[in-house]
Design an enzyme around this catalytic site. Structure first.
Site, short mmCIF file in Angstrom:
data_model
loop_
_atom_site.label_atom_id
_atom_site.label_comp_id
_atom_site.label_asym_id
_atom_site.label_seq_id
_atom_site.Cartn_x
_atom_site.Cartn_y
_atom_site.Cartn_z
CG HIS A 1 78.26 45.22 -13.20
ND1 HIS A 1 78.05 43.65 -13.51
CD2 HIS A 1 76.82 45.48 -13.79
CE1 HIS A 1 76.90 43.22 -14.05
NE2 HIS A 1 76.22 44.27 -14.16
CG ASP B 1 73.85 40.90 -13.90
OD1 ASP B 1 72.74 41.13 -14.12
OD2 ASP B 1 74.82 41.50 -14.64
ZN LIG Z 1 72.16 43.65 -13.47
#
Ligand SMILES: [Zn+2]
Length: 450
Positions: free
Chosen positions: A277, A328
């Site tokens: 991220h 994800d």
């Molecule tokens: Zn994750």
């Protein structure tokens, strides 16, 4: 030996695809990659290659999904009606986590990884934290869930890096795990390391790496234990980093610094580390990541779905962080969508176009992702590399009339027709050769959702 004849193939260090490329492999590795027409082509004509498998469309290297939580696939379409944010979504995710056991997780992960194969993903990084039974009681085999994931990848025909996550606390200030979270915990980082060390994945398709779930979940004084475990084994190390401003605020309140600074001080950053991220880093954080050559795995469709924000992708790449991509939470499994979102999100943020070249986006989706997962010999159509191929049709409703160089901005996962992993055909004519993906997804998700 196997031979393929690609109508177009995207070769390393080429700004755009090359027409009529003969690709040969033996024992799972490329042995020759030869353009048959154009300037330096040999005299061999395309028409004499009767034994080669024809690959109409654009053939790419294998795509790497560098950040996956396989069981989140069960949440797709189930969290979109209400309001809320990452934290309310997380409560729904814990409900599914509470229902899984090694058998149901094998079924769900097999179907999810097979969906990935259909999308052209040849290698997945599974950021795995659902380790133990209900209440945190270990299974008879404390790595039964890891073994289920490794087996699921084998059955789906993809490579796997099992990023075994250390997850010890519920908050930066050390609140103990509660409820479904108790299934994630090993007590401390030493016991986490003992459990992971005892696990040897079955099959040459899998390897083990380490993960720090986040600075919320591993106390500062235990971060270097996890980092050392990975360093001693030359294993990749991944960590969720600054996905939420709340994580930054909590870290500053408890430790007086940002999460990135804390990881730097505890020897977690470096070229074998990937920050997942990195949506809300400070300018100083971007410098720490880049100077240490720490990779960054962007997950734009999840960050969009969870209202996380947009990370400074261009600045991080310019500062020295190699980029990779992950689906994800699997709100979407489509690496083309992730790749173009890196560029398109920058456009929304800056109101300017043209931040990343197609080759940069392709590299993040292929060689960049494979390297982040420890497979430095994959992700390029090059002699000696693992024989992974992904062919995208250029005659679908979405891609007809699109020049091959523009395919990354037009194609979707549904346009993938042919996938080869380590020399073996996993998807042909758009169908998985072993798994009935929609039927198995439906059954596996019904078994673990209310
Ligand atoms: Zn994750």
């Amino acid at each position: 030996m196997t031979r393929w004849l690609a109508e177009y193939a995207w070769l390393p260090d080429h700004a755009e695809p090359t027409a009529d490329v003969l690709i040969e492999a033996e024992d799972g590795r490329f042995t020759a990659v030869t353009p048959l027409t154009g300037g330096d082509a040999p005299t061999t004509g395309v028409e004499v290659l009767t034994d080669a498998v024809r690959l109409p469309g654009l053939t790419l290297p294998g795509l790497a999904n560098a950040h996956s939580h396989a069981f989140h696939r069960a949440l797709r379409g189930r969290t979109h009606g209400g309001r809320g944010d990452f934290w309310t979504w997380r409560d729904r995710m814990y409900e599914v986590a509470g229902r899984l056991d090694p058998d149901s997780y094998l079924a769900l992960a097999r179907a999810t990884y097979a969906e990935m194969a259909l999308a052209g993903i040849t290698c997945v990084g599974e950021f795995h934290y659902l380790h133990h039974g209900p209440g945190g009681t270990p299974y008879d085999d404390p790595n039964a869930m890891s073994a289920a994931l490794v087996e699921a990848a084998a059955q789906a025909g993809v490579r796997l890096t099992l990023l075994d996550a250390c997850y010890l606390t519920a908050s930066v200030d050390g609140r103990p795990l509660a409820g479904p979270q108790r299934r994630f915990g090993d007590g401390d980082a030493v016991r986490w390391g003992e459990r992971v060390t005892a696990f040897t994945p079955a099959g040459g398709h899998a390897r083990v790496g380490a993960a720090v779930h986040s600075v919320r979940a591993v106390p500062a004084e235990q971060l270097s234990t996890v980092a050392r475990w990975a360093r001693d084994r030359d294993a990749p190390l991944h960590v969720h980093l600054s996905e939420q401003p709340a994580e930054n605020d909590a870290c500053r309140a408890v430790h007086g610094c940002t999460p990135t600074r804390l990881l730097a001080d505890r020897q977690v950053l470096g070229p074998a580390t990937t920050a997942v991220h990195a949506t809300h880093p400070t300018s100083a954080d971007v410098g720490l990541l880049g100077e240490s050559r720490t990779g960054v795995c962007l997950c734009p469709t999840t960050e969009r779905d969870l209202a996380d924000g947009i990370g400074p992708a261009r600045r991080m790449a310019d500062t020295g962080s190699p980029l990779s991509l992950g689906s994800d939470s699997h709100a979407v499994i489509d690496l083309f969508e992730e790749a173009r979102a890196v560029e398109l999100d920058e456009r929304l943020r800056t109101r300017r176009r043209g931040h990343f070249s197609p080759v940069e986006l392709l590299t993040a989706a292929t060689a960049g992702g494979h390297a982040a997962l420890g497979w430095t010999d994959a992700g390029r159509l090059a002699v000696g590399d693992r024989a992974d191929l992904v062919t995208v049709r250029l005659d679908s409703a979405r891609t007809a009339g699109v020049p091959p160089v523009g395919a990354l901005f037009a194609a979707t996962a549904a346009d993938v027709t042919h996938v080869v992993v380590d020399g073996r055909t996993v998807v042909a004519e758009g169908r998985h050769r072993v798994v009935d993906v929609p039927a198995e997804l439906g059954a596996a998700i019904a078994a673990v959702t209310p």
